[in-house]
Design a protein around this motif. Structure first.
Motif: not given
Length: 235
Positions: A205-229
């Motif tokens: 469920e945590k993975m699904l939530t993070e991927i859903t938020v990641y797909k809805r983002r409006r800004t570009m990912v800056r670094t590895f710190k902005d992402s999870s595994h």
């Protein structure tokens, strides 16, 4: 003397072609872009030029144009030490030329055919321009070695691809079986069982939530710190 221009050209391509969307980006993102975008791009271009031979190096067209221009120039009465075997000339134009050529060398070389411009190779050590047959044979051997190395890497990539496919198949099969079990227990009204195994699905469920938020983002990912595994390599 000529080394700095190659470094400047490398950074110009990196900044203008790959980093133009970013401003004052972190070092880990620069390393990530170099590894995932710049290196594959250069590898593909190298294979197209030297292995598959579908493209020509960018410098060959400029070299041919400058060669023909110097061939049409008129020689003056100045005498310089000119040696086409070692490809050297004592005139100032030779030392300042981008390709280390001058009208004295070219006109002493004489008229060449169109295949000559495909046989010329540049080196990092003197002589920088060489068209002898032995050098071409050595390059062909090196080219064959590069092809064998490329085939080895392709085999390793194919093996890695097969491993990833097996992982996908195993995870999909396991998920489908678990889904069938959940539906079966739901139809039987077994609510005590679902409460005891609910904690097993919290990482999913945590993975699904993070991927859903990641797909809805409006800004570009800056670094590895902005992402999870869960989202680091998600495409």
């Amino acid at each position: 003397m000529k080394t700095n221009m190659f470094v400047k050209t490398h950074w110009k391509v990196l900044k203008h072609d790959f980093l133009y969307k970013f401003f004052r980006l972190r070092l880990d993102l620069v390393v990530f872009i170099i590894m995932k975008q710049v290196v594959p791009h250069n590898k593909r271009k190298f294979n197209q030029i030297f292995v598959v031979k579908r493209e020509k190096a960018d410098w060959r067209k400029a070299f041919k144009r400058e060669w023909k221009e110097l061939l049409s120039r008129v020689l003056n009465n100045d005498l310089y030490l000119t040696d086409i075997n070692n490809w050297f000339c004592g005139c100032p134009s030779f030392l300042t030329s981008h390709f280390l050529i001058c009208k004295h060398l070219i006109q002493q070389k004489g008229i060449v055919d169109t295949l000559f411009f495909d046989m010329v190779y540049r080196h990092h050590q003197y002589p920088f321009i060489n068209t002898t047959s032995s050098q071409i044979i050595d390059f062909e051997r090196s080219n064959s070695h590069n092809l064998q190395t490329a085939l080895i890497f392709e085999v390793a990539e194919d093996e890695n691809l097969q491993v990833c496919k097996k992982i996908y198949e195993r995870l999909i099969s396991t998920t489908e079986k678990v889904l069938d079990i959940l539906k079966d227990q739901q139809d039987k009204g077994n609510f005590k069982w679902v409460k005891s195994v609910e904690k097993n699905f919290q990482p999913i469920e945590k993975m699904l939530t993070e991927i859903t938020v990641y797909k809805r983002r409006r800004t570009m990912v800056r670094t590895f710190k902005d992402s999870s595994h869960n989202t680091l390599f998600f495409n």
